[in-house]
Scaffold this active site. Structure first.
Site, mmCIF file in Angstrom:
data_model
loop_
_atom_site.group_PDB
_atom_site.id
_atom_site.type_symbol
_atom_site.label_atom_id
_atom_site.label_comp_id
_atom_site.label_asym_id
_atom_site.label_seq_id
_atom_site.Cartn_x
_atom_site.Cartn_y
_atom_site.Cartn_z
ATOM 1 N N LYS A 11 24.105 -5.378 -61.188
ATOM 2 C CA LYS A 11 22.757 -5.920 -60.954
ATOM 3 C C LYS A 11 21.775 -4.769 -60.847
ATOM 4 C CE LYS A 11 21.879 -4.459 -56.708
ATOM 5 N NZ LYS A 11 20.783 -3.682 -56.214
ATOM 6 N N PRO A 99 29.300 1.974 -62.296
ATOM 7 C CA PRO A 99 29.409 3.178 -61.468
ATOM 8 C C PRO A 99 29.441 2.848 -59.969
ATOM 9 C CG PRO A 99 27.841 3.531 -63.229
ATOM 10 C CD PRO A 99 28.205 2.074 -63.279
ATOM 11 N N VAL A 100 30.205 3.639 -59.216
ATOM 12 C CA VAL A 100 30.453 3.384 -57.792
ATOM 13 C C VAL A 100 29.315 3.982 -56.948
ATOM 14 C CG1 VAL A 100 32.098 3.883 -55.920
ATOM 15 C CG2 VAL A 100 32.939 3.414 -58.230
ATOM 16 N N GLY A 102 26.218 3.391 -56.661
ATOM 17 C CA GLY A 102 25.072 3.784 -57.479
ATOM 18 C C GLY A 102 23.837 2.940 -57.288
ATOM 19 N N GLY A 103 23.921 1.873 -56.473
ATOM 20 C CA GLY A 103 22.783 0.946 -56.378
ATOM 21 C C GLY A 103 22.836 -0.109 -57.458
ATOM 22 N N ALA A 105 25.419 -2.508 -57.357
ATOM 23 C CA ALA A 105 26.225 -3.585 -56.768
ATOM 24 C C ALA A 105 27.609 -3.711 -57.407
ATOM 25 C CB ALA A 105 25.473 -4.922 -56.824
ATOM 26 N N GLY A 106 28.220 -2.578 -57.690
ATOM 27 C CA GLY A 106 29.553 -2.584 -58.313
ATOM 28 C C GLY A 106 30.615 -3.225 -57.419
ATOM 29 N N ALA A 109 30.047 -6.935 -57.388
ATOM 30 C CA ALA A 109 30.532 -7.561 -58.625
ATOM 31 C C ALA A 109 32.040 -7.786 -58.546
ATOM 32 C CB ALA A 109 30.191 -6.684 -59.833
ATOM 33 N N ASP A 141 24.554 -8.919 -51.904
ATOM 34 C CA ASP A 141 24.420 -8.985 -53.366
ATOM 35 C C ASP A 141 25.528 -9.797 -54.038
ATOM 36 O OD1 ASP A 141 22.226 -7.264 -53.324
ATOM 37 O OD2 ASP A 141 23.482 -5.475 -53.538
HETATM 38 O O1 C5P Z 1 25.066 -6.897 -47.283
HETATM 39 P P1 C5P Z 1 25.606 -5.555 -47.583
HETATM 40 O O2 C5P Z 1 26.997 -5.358 -47.052
HETATM 41 O O3 C5P Z 1 25.501 -5.177 -49.018
HETATM 42 O O4 C5P Z 1 24.681 -4.532 -46.812
HETATM 43 C C1 C5P Z 1 25.046 -3.183 -46.609
HETATM 44 C C2 C5P Z 1 24.073 -2.550 -45.637
HETATM 45 O O5 C5P Z 1 22.778 -2.446 -46.229
HETATM 46 C C3 C5P Z 1 23.854 -3.334 -44.368
HETATM 47 O O6 C5P Z 1 24.798 -3.004 -43.402
HETATM 48 C C4 C5P Z 1 22.458 -2.894 -43.959
HETATM 49 O O7 C5P Z 1 22.483 -1.621 -43.358
HETATM 50 C C5 C5P Z 1 21.763 -2.705 -45.287
HETATM 51 N N1 C5P Z 1 21.008 -3.907 -45.708
HETATM 52 C C6 C5P Z 1 19.835 -4.225 -45.046
HETATM 53 N N2 C5P Z 1 19.123 -5.331 -45.436
HETATM 54 C C7 C5P Z 1 19.540 -6.089 -46.474
HETATM 55 C C8 C5P Z 1 20.717 -5.775 -47.180
HETATM 56 C C9 C5P Z 1 21.437 -4.663 -46.758
HETATM 57 O O8 C5P Z 1 19.433 -3.546 -44.099
HETATM 58 N N3 C5P Z 1 18.820 -7.145 -46.853
#
Ligand code: C5P
Length: 298
Positions: A11, A99-100, A102-103, A105-106, A109, A141
């Site tokens: 994503k 890619p791991v 990387g932003g 959402a690997g 996915a 994500d």
């Molecule tokens: O939901 P996910 O596990 O991907 O989130 C990882 C980290 O990213 C969370 O622990 C939080 O620190 C941050 N996060 C956030 N606000 C969001 C999504 C993620 O602060 N909406």
């Protein structure tokens, strides 16, 4: 059925609006996701015991991927099994093309693909909304990984609704041999906004319109990422490739999610190829297009 393979996409965030931190530590988002054609595959097999293996393709380095119970794919399989009352351990194999760290959402996915693979393997009669709710428990994500396409994300990103998208967009995706931790990027966002009133985020109407028109040029004008300054603060070296992409005539350049992956929007595939040749000194360059479908059984 003894084995099921599911493919799921990376994503990107066309718009990532971040609101003031919530009491639970998450941030309210108004984001527009797009699924792009970098994909990973998850194979779930009936196994004697829970197991996880991982490989990479298209140059993806998987040496940092945990293979223990902390892996989001294994957590997804175990969560679905416990909620559905299934007592059949699976062996999972991840073949990562995303890619791991990387932003992109690997890991999400992988988790989305695992939910669909296990639900199929176990022949569960589970509604899409229930699978999406489980996905949301696993990570912000993950529900989008099930849906794909172009979509709005609200809540902490887990509440996903499709956005009508008439276009095909060609992206240059520049990745690096370092990652950025998502919590670190959000913490930096909080630090940068300390003492200021952070507005409640919204998806701009102009973005929805650009997608409805299928116009890359219109989209270029409205791409935005509220985490971009935070990620640049953590990794100032990203400024150079971002401006090099614009110098190389990309329509727009921005950090993907919490980064460090940088995205460059092109007019079409040929233009993407041209932009890409100017970026190879900075990291690994891939060409992708979106929107593509979400998790799909192969
Ligand atoms: O939901 P996910 O596990 O991907 O989130 C990882 C980290 O990213 C969370 O622990 C939080 O620190 C941050 N996060 C956030 N606000 C969001 C999504 C993620 O602060 N909406």
């Amino acid at each position: 059925m003894a084995e099921v393979t599911v493919q799921a996409p990376a994503k990107i965030n066309l718009h990532l609006g971040v609101g003031p931190v919530r009491p639970d530590g998450f941030h309210p988002l108004a984001t527009a996701y797009q699924a792009i054609s970098l994909t990973s595959r998850v194979t779930a097999r009936d196994g004697g015991d829970w197991a996880l293996t991982c490989t990479g393709h298209d140059g993806v380095d998987v040496s940092g991927v945990p293979l223990d119970d902390t892996n989001l794919a294994l957590r997804a399989a175990r969560l679905l099994a416990s909620r559905a009352g299934v007592e059949r351990p699976v062996a999972l194999h991840l073949d990562k093309g995303i890619p791991v760290a990387g932003g992109l959402a690997g890991g999400s996915a992988d988790a989305a693909a695992t939910l669909l693979a296990c639900a199929t393997l176990w022949e569960l009669d589970i509604a899409a909304a229930d699978l999406a709710a489980l996905a949301g428990e696993l990570g912000s994500d993950v529900p989008f990984g099930l849906v794909g396409g172009s979509a709005a994300g609200h809540g902490r990103g887990e509440l996903v609704t499709p956005i009508h998208d008439a276009g095909r967009y060609d992206w240059v995706v520049l990745t690096f041999d370092f990652g950025v931790s998502t919590p670190a990027a959000y913490a930096e966002f909080d630090r940068l906004h300390a003492g200021t009133a952070v507005p409640v985020p919204e998806i701009p109407a102009a973005l929805v319109e650009a997608l409805a028109n299928g116009s890359a040029r219109e989209l270029a004008d409205v791409l935005a990422n509220d985490l971009h300054p935070a990620t640049l603060q953590l990794r100032p070296e990203l400024a150079e490739p971002l401006s090099a992409g614009l110098d190389a005539s990309a329509l727009a350049a921005l950090v993907s999610g919490s980064g460090p992956t940088c995205l460059f929007l092109a007019e079409d595939r040929d233009h993407a190829d041209k932009v890409a040749t100017q970026l190879t000194t900075y990291g690994r360059v891939r060409i992708a297009h979106g929107p593509v479908t979400g998790a799909t059984v192969l």
